[in-house]
Design a protein around this motif. Structure first.
Motif, PDB file in Angstrom:
ATOM      1  N   VAL A 170       0.831  -1.206   0.000  1.00 51.15           N
ATOM      2  CA  VAL A 170       0.000   0.000   0.000  1.00 51.15           C
ATOM      3  C   VAL A 170       0.860   1.248   0.000  1.00 51.15           C
ATOM      4  CG1 VAL A 170      -1.669   1.335   1.349  1.00 51.15           C
ATOM      5  CG2 VAL A 170      -1.981  -1.132   1.051  1.00 51.15           C
ATOM      6  N   MET A 171       1.929   1.269   0.807  1.00 51.95           N
ATOM      7  CA  MET A 171       2.794   2.437   0.852  1.00 51.95           C
ATOM      8  C   MET A 171       3.484   2.665  -0.484  1.00 51.95           C
ATOM      9  SD  MET A 171       2.279   3.762   3.730  1.00 51.95           S
ATOM     10  CE  MET A 171       3.546   5.013   3.629  1.00 51.95           C
ATOM     11  N   GLU A 172       3.902   1.569  -1.129  1.00 48.71           N
ATOM     12  CA  GLU A 172       4.513   1.725  -2.455  1.00 48.71           C
ATOM     13  C   GLU A 172       3.498   2.268  -3.458  1.00 48.71           C
ATOM     14  OE1 GLU A 172       6.057  -2.057  -3.493  1.00 48.71           O
ATOM     15  OE2 GLU A 172       7.709  -2.006  -2.007  1.00 48.71           O
ATOM     16  N   ALA A 173       2.268   1.715  -3.380  1.00 50.03           N
ATOM     17  CA  ALA A 173       1.232   2.214  -4.288  1.00 50.03           C
ATOM     18  C   ALA A 173       0.889   3.669  -3.974  1.00 50.03           C
ATOM     19  CB  ALA A 173      -0.025   1.339  -4.182  1.00 50.03           C
ATOM     20  N   LEU A 174       0.849   4.006  -2.653  1.00 46.90           N
ATOM     21  CA  LEU A 174       0.543   5.385  -2.275  1.00 46.90           C
ATOM     22  C   LEU A 174       1.626   6.344  -2.750  1.00 46.90           C
ATOM     23  CD1 LEU A 174      -1.249   7.364  -0.721  1.00 46.90           C
ATOM     24  CD2 LEU A 174       0.048   6.812   1.349  1.00 46.90           C
ATOM     25  N   ALA A 175       2.892   5.923  -2.576  1.00 47.02           N
ATOM     26  CA  ALA A 175       3.988   6.774  -3.060  1.00 47.02           C
ATOM     27  C   ALA A 175       3.899   6.958  -4.571  1.00 47.02           C
ATOM     28  CB  ALA A 175       5.330   6.147  -2.664  1.00 47.02           C
ATOM     29  N   ARG A 176       3.598   5.868  -5.259  1.00 45.06           N
ATOM     30  CA  ARG A 176       3.455   5.972  -6.714  1.00 45.06           C
ATOM     31  C   ARG A 176       2.293   6.895  -7.092  1.00 45.06           C
ATOM     32  NH1 ARG A 176       2.142   1.129  -7.543  1.00 45.06           N
ATOM     33  NH2 ARG A 176      -0.100   1.508  -7.748  1.00 45.06           N
ATOM     34  N   ASP A 177       1.170   6.753  -6.374  1.00 46.29           N
ATOM     35  CA  ASP A 177       0.010   7.592  -6.698  1.00 46.29           C
ATOM     36  C   ASP A 177       0.268   9.058  -6.365  1.00 46.29           C
ATOM     37  OD1 ASP A 177      -1.295   5.352  -7.537  1.00 46.29           O
ATOM     38  OD2 ASP A 177      -2.407   5.049  -5.656  1.00 46.29           O
ATOM     39  N   VAL A 178       0.997   9.321  -5.261  1.00 46.74           N
ATOM     40  CA  VAL A 178       1.308  10.713  -4.914  1.00 46.74           C
ATOM     41  C   VAL A 178       2.206  11.329  -5.978  1.00 46.74           C
ATOM     42  CG1 VAL A 178       2.527  12.183  -3.260  1.00 46.74           C
ATOM     43  CG2 VAL A 178       0.946  10.434  -2.446  1.00 46.74           C
ATOM     44  N   LEU A 179       3.200  10.544  -6.432  1.00 46.52           N
ATOM     45  CA  LEU A 179       4.060  11.062  -7.502  1.00 46.52           C
ATOM     46  C   LEU A 179       3.251  11.328  -8.763  1.00 46.52           C
ATOM     47  CD1 LEU A 179       7.259   8.837  -7.067  1.00 46.52           C
ATOM     48  CD2 LEU A 179       6.968  11.248  -6.474  1.00 46.52           C
ATOM     49  N   LEU A 180       2.339  10.405  -9.076  1.00 50.79           N
ATOM     50  CA  LEU A 180       1.493  10.614 -10.244  1.00 50.79           C
ATOM     51  C   LEU A 180       0.607  11.842 -10.062  1.00 50.79           C
ATOM     52  CD1 LEU A 180       0.396   6.962 -11.123  1.00 50.79           C
ATOM     53  CD2 LEU A 180       2.001   8.417 -12.373  1.00 50.79           C
ATOM     54  N   LEU A 181       0.092  12.038  -8.812  1.00 53.83           N
ATOM     55  CA  LEU A 181      -0.738  13.208  -8.539  1.00 53.83           C
ATOM     56  C   LEU A 181       0.050  14.501  -8.724  1.00 53.83           C
ATOM     57  CD1 LEU A 181      -3.346  14.529  -7.530  1.00 53.83           C
ATOM     58  CD2 LEU A 181      -2.501  14.187  -5.193  1.00 53.83           C
ATOM     59  N   LEU A 182       1.259  14.541  -8.171  1.00 51.06           N
ATOM     60  CA  LEU A 182       2.084  15.737  -8.313  1.00 51.06           C
ATOM     61  C   LEU A 182       2.415  15.999  -9.785  1.00 51.06           C
ATOM     62  CD1 LEU A 182       4.518  15.304  -5.275  1.00 51.06           C
ATOM     63  CD2 LEU A 182       2.522  16.797  -5.458  1.00 51.06           C
ATOM     64  N   ALA A 183       2.751  14.909 -10.480  1.00 49.12           N
ATOM     65  CA  ALA A 183       3.044  15.088 -11.910  1.00 49.12           C
ATOM     66  C   ALA A 183       1.801  15.541 -12.669  1.00 49.12           C
ATOM     67  CB  ALA A 183       3.567  13.768 -12.495  1.00 49.12           C
ATOM     68  N   GLY A 184       0.635  14.967 -12.305  1.00 47.68           N
ATOM     69  CA  GLY A 184      -0.603  15.375 -12.975  1.00 47.68           C
ATOM     70  C   GLY A 184      -0.955  16.823 -12.695  1.00 47.68           C
ATOM     71  N   VAL A 185      -0.775  17.259 -11.416  1.00 50.28           N
ATOM     72  CA  VAL A 185      -1.061  18.656 -11.072  1.00 50.28           C
ATOM     73  C   VAL A 185      -0.126  19.596 -11.818  1.00 50.28           C
ATOM     74  CG1 VAL A 185      -0.993  20.341  -9.189  1.00 50.28           C
ATOM     75  CG2 VAL A 185      -2.070  18.114  -8.832  1.00 50.28           C
ATOM     76  N   ALA A 186       1.170  19.217 -11.855  1.00 47.86           N
ATOM     77  CA  ALA A 186       2.124  20.055 -12.579  1.00 47.86           C
ATOM     78  C   ALA A 186       1.761  20.149 -14.056  1.00 47.86           C
ATOM     79  CB  ALA A 186       3.537  19.495 -12.409  1.00 47.86           C
ATOM     80  N   LEU A 187       1.414  19.004 -14.645  1.00 42.08           N
ATOM     81  CA  LEU A 187       1.027  19.025 -16.063  1.00 42.08           C
ATOM     82  C   LEU A 187      -0.271  19.808 -16.263  1.00 42.08           C
ATOM     83  CD1 LEU A 187       1.814  15.337 -17.116  1.00 42.08           C
ATOM     84  CD2 LEU A 187       3.048  17.410 -17.777  1.00 42.08           C
ATOM     85  N   LEU A 188      -1.204  19.669 -15.294  1.00 41.63           N
ATOM     86  CA  LEU A 188      -2.466  20.394 -15.409  1.00 41.63           C
ATOM     87  C   LEU A 188      -2.246  21.904 -15.354  1.00 41.63           C
ATOM     88  CD1 LEU A 188      -5.561  20.469 -15.441  1.00 41.63           C
ATOM     89  CD2 LEU A 188      -5.513  20.252 -12.958  1.00 41.63           C
ATOM     90  N   VAL A 189      -1.443  22.350 -14.381  1.00 40.61           N
ATOM     91  CA  VAL A 189      -1.162  23.786 -14.270  1.00 40.61           C
ATOM     92  C   VAL A 189      -0.446  24.286 -15.511  1.00 40.61           C
ATOM     93  CG1 VAL A 189       0.109  25.514 -12.949  1.00 40.61           C
ATOM     94  CG2 VAL A 189      -1.150  23.714 -11.758  1.00 40.61           C
ATOM     95  N   ALA A 190       0.541  23.500 -15.978  1.00 39.80           N
ATOM     96  CA  ALA A 190       1.259  23.912 -17.181  1.00 39.80           C
ATOM     97  C   ALA A 190       0.330  23.963 -18.394  1.00 39.80           C
ATOM     98  CB  ALA A 190       2.419  22.955 -17.444  1.00 39.80           C
ATOM     99  N   ALA A 191      -0.552  22.960 -18.502  1.00 41.11           N
ATOM    100  CA  ALA A 191      -1.480  22.939 -19.647  1.00 41.11           C
ATOM    101  C   ALA A 191      -2.457  24.102 -19.586  1.00 41.11           C
ATOM    102  CB  ALA A 191      -2.237  21.604 -19.670  1.00 41.11           C
ATOM    103  N   VAL A 192      -2.951  24.417 -18.369  1.00 40.25           N
ATOM    104  CA  VAL A 192      -3.883  25.544 -18.247  1.00 40.25           C
ATOM    105  C   VAL A 192      -3.189  26.854 -18.599  1.00 40.25           C
ATOM    106  CG1 VAL A 192      -5.211  26.889 -16.580  1.00 40.25           C
ATOM    107  CG2 VAL A 192      -5.395  24.407 -16.591  1.00 40.25           C
ATOM    108  N   ASN A 193      -1.972  27.049 -18.056  1.00 45.45           N
ATOM    109  CA  ASN A 193      -1.235  28.277 -18.371  1.00 45.45           C
ATOM    110  C   ASN A 193      -0.918  28.373 -19.852  1.00 45.45           C
ATOM    111  OD1 ASN A 193      -1.192  29.201 -15.711  1.00 45.45           O
ATOM    112  ND2 ASN A 193       0.648  28.048 -15.220  1.00 45.45           N
TER     113      ASN A 193
END
Length: 489
Positions: A170-193
């Motif tokens: 679960v911790m490995e999956a959570l770490a992976r999902d958090v990294l994916l979330l951060l990457a998704g947020v960064a891509l989302l902000v960049a795409a919106v800008n």
């Protein structure tokens, strides 16, 4: 909520809408990951548990008629090390009369089927365990202590190892999902800008423009979704430029039209002041009075034209026939002065109620009627018509509101008819005028969504004559003297 979002910037709106959605998806992903990790841990450890059951089953003997088992101690020790906890076992006959090992292990939650292992969670002395249960048929029934032909094998293990393994997954999956979330947020902000950059460029382009620059905005290198906005801005700029140009032309024409009568008026006043003869002075004063009246009328017409172009548009229910009758009665003194036969004819019934701007319609009809009385000779005939007419002769194209003035005066040439309605256009008439009457009527009827048309009067009105018609389609309520004839059109 929606109103609050509309007040925010587009960037904040997109982020406020998309980020919670991403967080919700990530929360669901974590729940799914936890269930998946738990299922994977149970599957792996259940296979190990089944291996221990099979190993113990291989060491069961019934040769003496009773039930005996040679415990695989090394296997159990290794299994305990693998399970990272304690291991419990039970070997019993199908009827439970013969039991070896931990006889108080919990029974399986469902009846066992021979050859099909069953795994379940249980509690043993207050401690949660994972319990594997297995049953198989004996080659021959037991003859010592039991007559059962079935043997049941149960092995239970504590959950420390499973829980540690599940926690790691679960911790490995959570770490992976958090990294994916951060990457998704960064891509989302960049795409919106990045997506909003065309709007930023458009904003800078508009802000950096000179106030007098009314050229269209460049539409190249603009995202397709922003194209409608640029086209709308260009359309508005074009309309504003046309309005400014019309206003400039109006001011130029108005200044020119007023300069001449004011100059003439100043000359006449100077002549009157220098004239010692009372008779000639009185004639000069009469001329000044006439010039002042004409200048006042011309000024009022220009104000009426500006009002027709810029007044706030408020539709109201009005009776078109009554409105035209009122304007016609107001013109009777002018008609009597020139001995003109001024008449009125209603169209389509005694009343015609419709939604329109009554004040502007009165102004338009008064100007058209004044032109007719002003330009027709003494003894001529002028007729005012008002009401509702069909759009075509068959009456299938709907109805139109009509205000019409017919005279048998000198009329206008074909070239003059083509230019009629232009501001300050007087034609070849020898009678003085401002050239604004038809322009006012045209502006009013066009604001009603209609047209101004001029044509030579028909033969029964006298040649050549002129017929001026203001017509526009409208949702009207026509009423006649017969209440049964009332209809909403």
């Amino acid at each position: 909520m929606l109103a609050a979002l509309h007040r925010l910037s587009l960037r904040r709106t997109l982020l406020l809408v998309l980020l919670p959605g991403m967080l919700l998806v990530m929360g669901l992903e974590i729940v799914v990951s936890w269930r998946t990790a738990l299922g994977a841990a149970n599957a792996a450890y259940d296979r190990s548990l089944l291996g221990a059951i099979k190993s113990m089953d291989a060491n069961i003997s019934t040769a003496s008629g009773g039930l005996s088992v040679e415990l695989p101690y090394r296997m159990l020790e290794f299994f305990e090390l693998t399970a990272n906890g304690r291991v419990f076992y039970r070997v019993a006959s199908g009827d439970g009369l013969v039991e070896i090992g931990n006889a108080d292990l919990p029974a399986p939650p469902r009846p066992l089927v021979n050859g099909q292992p069953q795994f379940s969670d249980a509690v043993y002395y207050g401690e949660p365990i994972r319990l594997g249960s297995y049953a198989r048929a004996l080659d021959q029934p037991l003859s010592s202590g039991s007559n059962s032909s079935q043997v049941v094998i149960q092995i239970g293990e504590t959950l420390e190892s499973r829980q540690d393994f599940t926690r790691r997954l679960v911790m490995e999956a959570l770490a992976r999902d958090v990294l994916l979330l951060l990457a998704g947020v960064a891509l989302l902000v960049a795409a919106v800008n990045w997506s909003l950059r065309p709007l930023q460029r458009l904003r800078q382009d508009v802000l950096q423009r000179d106030p007098q620059d009314l050229t269209p905005l460049a539409s190249h290198n603009i995202a397709q979704d922003v194209q409608p906005l640029v086209e709308a801005i260009n359309h508005h700029v074009m309309r504003y430029r046309e309005a400014m140009e019309a206003r400039r032309m109006f001011m130029d024409d108005a200044s020119h039209q007023l300069r001449t009568p004011l100059t003439t008026l100043a000359t006449q006043v100077g002549f009157a002041l220098r004239e010692p003869d009372p008779v000639l002075m009185k004639q000069a004063l009469v001329a000044i009075k006439l010039q002042v009246e004409e200048t006042v009328r011309q000024t009022n017409q220009m104000l009426s034209l500006a009002r027709a172009d810029t007044i706030e548009w408020r539709m109201e229910t009005c009776d078109l026939v009554a409105l035209a009758q009122e304007v016609t009665r107001a013109a009777w003194p002018q008609a009597r002065q020139k001995q003109i036969d001024l008449g009125f004819e209603p169209l389509g019934g005694a009343q015609a109620e419709l939604n329109a701007h009554a004040g502007l319609l009165k102004e338009a009809l008064a100007n058209v009627l004044h032109n007719a009385l002003h330009h027709t000779p003494t003894g001529a005939k002028v007729t005012v018509q008002a009401g509702i007419e069909p759009l075509d002769s068959a009456g299938e194209g709907g109805l139109q509101a009509v205000l019409r003035v017919i005279d048998n005066g000198p009329g206008m040439s074909s070239d003059e008819l083509a230019r009629a309605g232009e501001r300050f256009f007087r034609g070849s008439s020898q009678v003085n005028g401002s050239g604004l009457g038809l322009a006012i009527a045209k502006a009013v009827v066009e604001r009603h969504g209609g047209t101004l048309s001029l044509r030579a009067s028909s033969a029964d009105q006298g040649a050549p004559g002129l017929t001026v018609t203001l017509q526009w389609p409208a949702t009207v309520q026509v009423a006649s003297e017969d209440p049964a004839a009332h209809a909403l059109l």
